[in-house]
Design a protein around this motif. Sequence first.
Motif, PDB file in Angstrom:
ATOM      1  N   THR A  83      -2.116  -5.489  -4.554  1.00 43.30           N
ATOM      2  CA  THR A  83      -1.978  -5.454  -3.073  1.00 43.30           C
ATOM      3  C   THR A  83      -2.840  -6.304  -1.977  1.00 43.30           C
ATOM      4  O   THR A  83      -3.786  -6.657  -2.816  1.00 43.30           O
ATOM      5  N   ASP A 142       0.387   3.223  -4.173  1.00 47.34           N
ATOM      6  CA  ASP A 142       0.376   1.898  -4.598  1.00 47.34           C
ATOM      7  C   ASP A 142       1.477   1.784  -5.647  1.00 47.34           C
ATOM      8  O   ASP A 142       1.418   0.628  -6.412  1.00 47.34           O
ATOM      9  N   HIS A 176      -2.510   0.215   0.698  1.00 48.63           N
ATOM     10  CA  HIS A 176      -1.678   0.645  -0.314  1.00 48.63           C
ATOM     11  C   HIS A 176      -0.609  -0.436  -0.594  1.00 48.63           C
ATOM     12  O   HIS A 176       0.114  -1.201   0.682  1.00 48.63           O
TER      13      HIS A 176
END
Length: 263
Positions: free
Chosen positions: A160, A120, A166
């Motif tokens: 996201t 992320d 991710h």
Amino acid sequence: MHPSTHFTHAICRTPPASAVRGLRAVDTGAPDIALLRADHEAYVAALRATGARVEVLAPAEDFPDSLFVEDTALCLPQGAVILTPGAPSRRGEAELMAPVLERFYGEVTPLPRGHVEGGDVLVTGREILAGLSARTDRAGVLALAEIVSGWGYTLRAAETPPDVLHFKTACSLLAPETLLATRQLAATGCLAGYEVLEVPAGEEAAANAIRFNDAVILPAGFPRTAEMLDKAGYTVAEIGNEQAAKLDGGMSCLSLRFSPPAG
Ligand code: CIR
């Protein structure tokens, strides 16, 4: 050469046989371990071909997802942060990575609270973007922001997209100010100000690529994306990803890329 695209080192981990039990959002069957390892070897070779030193760690059978080393740490030239993955089954992977990174960095900094997975976190030429996701929470992002601000970085939280594992499942850095991204992510506006190359419709999985030194490592099977990058002047290396994709993995997940402080 910019520190967001050029690295002297990478760390990978050989896929364990237990990867057949790896996490996946949708079960399309277990990966074939021999094929997964063959793809992994090709990936390591592509990283090494750029001149980097790549350390390949032994398989960690207790952790089915441990080939996806990216999620365990954030490595910057100034220091390394050992993250706390949001997936409970993956937390021990970060503990395994700490002594490995201590060899390169001396000390490492543990994330003091919250959860962040490296998938992320996107480091661009001007900032760090951290996508809030099912694995990365606000407490973790705030804690990470405090650490990296001490190293001179601005960290910006983003979302996201829903149903995307991710943030970097949907985008990658091609050059300090240029990103490859899905239309879905670009449409959120969080990449405003960057040059964005959108992956063609139907090739969304190609957005998880990496710029590593002079190469862009792209999953194989996305010819329109490969052609677009080639036309834009990038040197593309295509690596098979069919098996890792069954575990929602892609090109970024398979390595930690960094340049440790000199000395
Ligand atoms: C997981 O669900 O955690 C793994 N099966 C895949 C992790 C992929 N990592 C990444 O995108 N950075």
